[in-house]
Design a protein around this motif. Sequence first.
Motif, PDB file in Angstrom:
ATOM      1  N   ALA A  18       5.841   2.995  -7.789  1.00 61.70           N
ATOM      2  CA  ALA A  18       5.227   2.690  -6.488  1.00 61.70           C
ATOM      3  C   ALA A  18       4.474   1.374  -6.577  1.00 61.70           C
ATOM      4  CB  ALA A  18       4.279   3.815  -6.080  1.00 61.70           C
ATOM      5  N   ARG A  19       4.663   0.575  -5.541  1.00 59.44           N
ATOM      6  CA  ARG A  19       3.897  -0.673  -5.373  1.00 59.44           C
ATOM      7  C   ARG A  19       3.243  -0.599  -4.008  1.00 59.44           C
ATOM      8  NH1 ARG A  19       4.234  -4.617  -8.965  1.00 59.44           N
ATOM      9  NH2 ARG A  19       3.500  -6.136  -7.471  1.00 59.44           N
ATOM     10  N   ASP A  21      -2.681  -3.757   9.115  1.00 61.47           N
ATOM     11  CA  ASP A  21      -1.472  -4.433   9.604  1.00 61.47           C
ATOM     12  C   ASP A  21      -0.777  -5.239   8.518  1.00 61.47           C
ATOM     13  OD1 ASP A  21      -3.691  -6.161   9.637  1.00 61.47           O
ATOM     14  OD2 ASP A  21      -2.779  -7.455  11.143  1.00 61.47           O
ATOM     15  N   ALA A  22      -1.448  -5.526   7.410  1.00 63.75           N
ATOM     16  CA  ALA A  22      -0.849  -6.281   6.307  1.00 63.75           C
ATOM     17  C   ALA A  22      -0.442  -5.365   5.148  1.00 63.75           C
ATOM     18  CB  ALA A  22      -1.836  -7.335   5.811  1.00 63.75           C
ATOM     19  N   SER A  23      -0.597  -4.053   5.327  1.00 64.79           N
ATOM     20  CA  SER A  23      -0.322  -3.109   4.248  1.00 64.79           C
ATOM     21  C   SER A  23       1.156  -2.746   4.161  1.00 64.79           C
ATOM     22  CB  SER A  23      -1.150  -1.841   4.455  1.00 64.79           C
ATOM     23  OG  SER A  23      -2.528  -2.145   4.383  1.00 64.79           O
ATOM     24  N   LYS A  24       1.585  -2.396   2.944  1.00 60.62           N
ATOM     25  CA  LYS A  24       2.961  -1.940   2.746  1.00 60.62           C
ATOM     26  C   LYS A  24       3.035  -1.110   1.473  1.00 60.62           C
ATOM     27  CE  LYS A  24       4.266  -6.365   0.757  1.00 60.62           C
ATOM     28  NZ  LYS A  24       5.085  -7.538   0.865  1.00 60.62           N
ATOM     29  N   LEU A  25       3.993  -0.188   1.457  1.00 59.36           N
ATOM     30  CA  LEU A  25       4.206   0.700   0.328  1.00 59.36           C
ATOM     31  C   LEU A  25       5.691   0.749   0.038  1.00 59.36           C
ATOM     32  CD1 LEU A  25       3.271   2.957  -1.675  1.00 59.36           C
ATOM     33  CD2 LEU A  25       3.533   4.570   0.231  1.00 59.36           C
ATOM     34  N   ASP A  26       6.052   0.667  -1.247  1.00 62.65           N
ATOM     35  CA  ASP A  26       7.451   0.758  -1.655  1.00 62.65           C
ATOM     36  C   ASP A  26       7.525   1.688  -2.860  1.00 62.65           C
ATOM     37  OD1 ASP A  26      10.246  -0.078  -1.435  1.00 62.65           O
ATOM     38  OD2 ASP A  26       9.904  -1.031  -3.373  1.00 62.65           O
ATOM     39  N   ALA A  32      16.452   7.284  -4.573  1.00 62.57           N
ATOM     40  CA  ALA A  32      15.963   7.316  -3.196  1.00 62.57           C
ATOM     41  C   ALA A  32      14.873   6.254  -3.100  1.00 62.57           C
ATOM     42  CB  ALA A  32      15.407   8.694  -2.854  1.00 62.57           C
ATOM     43  N   ARG A  33      14.566   5.845  -1.875  1.00 61.83           N
ATOM     44  CA  ARG A  33      13.529   4.828  -1.691  1.00 61.83           C
ATOM     45  C   ARG A  33      12.739   5.125  -0.426  1.00 61.83           C
ATOM     46  NH1 ARG A  33      14.690  -0.833  -3.356  1.00 61.83           N
ATOM     47  NH2 ARG A  33      12.576  -1.408  -3.888  1.00 61.83           N
ATOM     48  N   TYR A  34      11.424   5.014  -0.549  1.00 63.59           N
ATOM     49  CA  TYR A  34      10.545   5.145   0.616  1.00 63.59           C
ATOM     50  C   TYR A  34       9.831   3.816   0.799  1.00 63.59           C
ATOM     51  CZ  TYR A  34       6.830   6.595   3.742  1.00 63.59           C
ATOM     52  OH  TYR A  34       5.978   6.700   4.823  1.00 63.59           O
TER      53      TYR A  34
END
Length: 184
Positions: free
Chosen positions: A52-53, A62-67, A100-102
């Motif tokens: 996870a990153r 609004d600048a957040s993200k999760l991978d 899989a990817r979220y």
Amino acid sequence: MRLKSLALTAALFAAAAPAFAADYVQQAGSTLTFATKYQGEVFAGNFPGFTARLSFDPAKLDASKLDVVIPLAGANSKNAERDDTLKGADFFDIAKFPQARYSATKFRSLGGNNYAADGSLTLRGVSKPVTLTFTWTPGDKPVLAGKATVKRLDYKVGGGDWADTSIIPNEVAVSTKVVFAAAK
């Protein structure tokens, strides 16, 4: 007058600058688990080896993200026969779809340290929206502890004879605890 002009110019540049969230990388001690039932009996498992990153700042959602990348071959329910079935063509089909990817790019505050990440789960070549609700515990090693519900049949997981929801429910509970450290 010149000082006032400089201050105004600096303020305009600051307002126009993009808001960046802090970047984090996963640390040891992180878990990704799933739970469902088989013929009325609850069983759980985990996905060791997921990565996870995260870019996250509660003040800059609004600048957040999760991978999150999930290697499916590692699925472990502590039952070798069930795990082999999960890896097979009727379920995860790891020969064709090894991971899989979220990914989430829309975050919402739910009050306090509670948030929701609206993202997309890609599993067996199918992408569907999934919301991860989570708590955020800040610190030197911040922790994201979350949960989501995944409808397995939306992804063709457990097709054929396994599609009967009286044997295995459609809803699978997924939970995670990810320990992070600042990315370098």
